[in-house]
Enzyme design. Structure first.
Site, PDB file in Angstrom:
ATOM      1  N   HIS A 101     -17.859 -17.170  13.208  1.00 31.84           N
ATOM      2  CA  HIS A 101     -19.275 -16.858  13.045  1.00 31.84           C
ATOM      3  C   HIS A 101     -20.081 -18.078  12.590  1.00 31.84           C
ATOM      4  O   HIS A 101     -21.159 -18.379  13.133  1.00 31.84           O
ATOM      5  CB  HIS A 101     -19.418 -15.718  12.045  1.00 31.84           C
ATOM      6  N   ASP A 134     -22.528 -19.319   5.617  1.00 33.27           N
ATOM      7  CA  ASP A 134     -21.813 -18.539   6.621  1.00 33.27           C
ATOM      8  C   ASP A 134     -20.317 -18.562   6.336  1.00 33.27           C
ATOM      9  O   ASP A 134     -19.906 -18.714   5.191  1.00 33.27           O
ATOM     10  CB  ASP A 134     -22.126 -19.095   8.016  1.00 33.27           C
ATOM     11  N   SER A 157     -27.439 -12.137  13.887  1.00 35.19           N
ATOM     12  CA  SER A 157     -26.982 -13.427  13.361  1.00 35.19           C
ATOM     13  C   SER A 157     -27.309 -14.576  14.297  1.00 35.19           C
ATOM     14  O   SER A 157     -27.402 -15.730  13.869  1.00 35.19           O
ATOM     15  CB  SER A 157     -25.468 -13.392  13.139  1.00 35.19           C
TER      16      SER A 157
END
Length: 471
Positions: A112, A39, A408
């Site tokens: 994220h 990520d 996600s």
């Protein structure tokens, strides 16, 4: 349809807490499982990586915490046991990294990676919320599992040459479950497995039965429900964006489309389409004091919560159409935004979100895809200290936890559940873990089929695969 789902309640919805806890593997077994995440990196200072009560790092672990610039060995602990970064492919394609804009280290500049990793295996954190919404104890699906971060996603994206390098290194490091919340244009397959870990790439998500209740009151006394993550407003003039624009895209509040003299001091109604959060920048720049975002054809009644730069409520198509009729029929339309609280018990739930991926398999249409569906709408989880909750450069706020939605968010939910299965059955193959997740899923809830919000009809196997993940 209003959605509410986050890690202060997801474990309960997935039956990981309360009366069901006794059937899950002991925490000592779960702590032997390592979940690797490919990520944007990690914000190690987040409370979600607290290692209190965890035993020493498993002897089988061969990874490391890379020491560079703003990241050193002390950034890792018994929860966050590894952190690496991979940028060769990225820099080969785009040139040397601008370290004034992003950290050439495992540190997360985006948020994220911190969000996804804390969904999968974050430690319990009491009192977590975003601006008071979703208040509760947030925790990962496998809260005792270890976390290893592999940063391969940068401002310019995630490069195909870096991701395979991550996979090779993760296998050598001893990762058991590898979670990738990313996709590549033109990719034909979205899940993979190797001999010693499961790699999950899931592009689907479900809401949990809760909403962030708000309502707005029009000048004619009528009230409509919406969803919001902000403070309310007093009574203000109301304007529909096209009526304050000379642009053909004025209805969607596109950049520089609004006329400040016609927007200043007003609540602006913008149509869905494009970046939801970016619209708030446009309205604020033009002098607006609030925004109502109205769903249009194709969005229906689906409501997803986002943080914005000014008070904003998102409403379904029916309410949006009613607002526009009110504006068109009144010389001086007005409205008040009232933001209430998190409300539980929203029905029906679960449902397939309108923006969830659908099958069939793009290569062989006779093969069923998706595999299964899992939560991914309005998820509260850890966030970086390097970026505001909206992700916009204009946003100077800092938060420890953020609520975002997307495919996600589904992936780490299932990755955490796979870690629990791995802990309970250490000798199971990736195929066996995948089979267990799929064959125990469900397609009906409370006697009714799961609904597809995109059509308003019962969902099909191409919408949910084997079904909604079930513990």
């Amino acid at each position: 349809m209003r959605y509410e789902l986050h890690t202060t309640r997801t474990p309960e919805f997935l039956r990981l807490t309360g009366q069901y806890e006794a059937v899950f593997p002991a925490s000592g077994n779960v702590s032997k499982v390592v979940i690797g995440l490919v990520d944007t990196g990690v914000w190690p200072e987040s409370k979600s990586y607290n290692d209190k009560g965890l035993a020493p790092v498993p002897r089988s672990w061969k990874g490391q915490c890379e020491e560079v610039q703003d990241f050193n060995s002390s950034s890792c602990n018994r929860k966050l046991i590894g952190a690496r970064f991979f940028s060769k492919g990225y820099e080969a394609a785009l040139g040397p990294m601008n370290e004034k804009l992003e950290s050439r280290s495992p540190r997360d500049d985006d948020g994220h990676g911190t969000h996804t990793s804390s969904i999968a295996a974050g430690s319990p954190v009491p009192g977590a919320s975003l601006f008071g919404y979703a208040l509760g104890t947030t925790r990962g699906m496998a809260a005792q599992a270890r976390v290893a971060i592999y940063k391969a996603c940068w401002l310019g994206g995630c490069f195909g040459s870096d991701v395979p390098a991550v996979m090779d290194k993760a296998i050598k490091d001893g990762v058991n479950i590898l979670s990738l919340s990313l996709s590549f244009p033109g990719a034909q397959y979205e899940d993979f497995s190797t001999d010693n870990q499961t790699l999950l790439l899931l592009e689907l998500f479900l809401p949990w039965p809760r909403e962030y209740l708000s309502y707005f009151s029009l000048g004619n006394g009528k009230k409509y429900k919406g969803i919001a993550l902000d403070r309310g407003t007093v009574l203000h003039p109301l304007v529909y964006a096209p009526n304050a624009s000379n642009s053909t895209s004025g209805d969607q509040c596109s950049p520089n489309s609004l006329i400040p003299e016609m927007v200043a001091g007003k609540i602006v109604v913008c149509d869905q389409g494009g970046s939801r959060v970016r619209k708030s920048v446009v309205v604020k720049k033009a002098g607006g004091v609030g925004m109502i975002m109205a769903n249009i054809e194709g969005y229906g009644e689906e409501l997803v919560a986002d943080p914005y730069l000014l008070p904003t409520a998102l409403v379904g198509k029916k309410a949006g159409d009613a607002i526009k009729r009110y504006i068109a029929s009144h010389a001086n339309p007005e409205a008040t935004l009232v933001f209430r609280k998190t409300q539980l018990g929203i029905k029906p739930s679960p449902v397939v979100a309108a923006f969830s991926s659908r099958g069939p398999n793009p290569v062989a249409t006779s093969l069923l895809k998706l595999d299964l569906i899992a939560p991914g709408v309005n998820i509260l989880a850890g966030w970086t200290g390097a970026d505001g909750p909206t992700g916009l450069p204009e946003d100077k706020k800092t938060v420890g936890y953020n609520i975002i939605s997307g495919t996600s968010m589904s992936c780490p939910h299932v990755s955490g559940l796979a870690a629990l299965l791995k802990a309970a059955h250490p000798k199971w193959s990736p195929a066996a873990i995948k089979s267990a997740l799929m064959t125990t899923s469900y397609t009906r809830r409370n006697g009714k089929p799961i609904k597809d919000v995109a059509t308003g009809k019962p969902a099909t196997p191409f919408d949910y695969g084997a079904g909604h993940v079930n513990c």
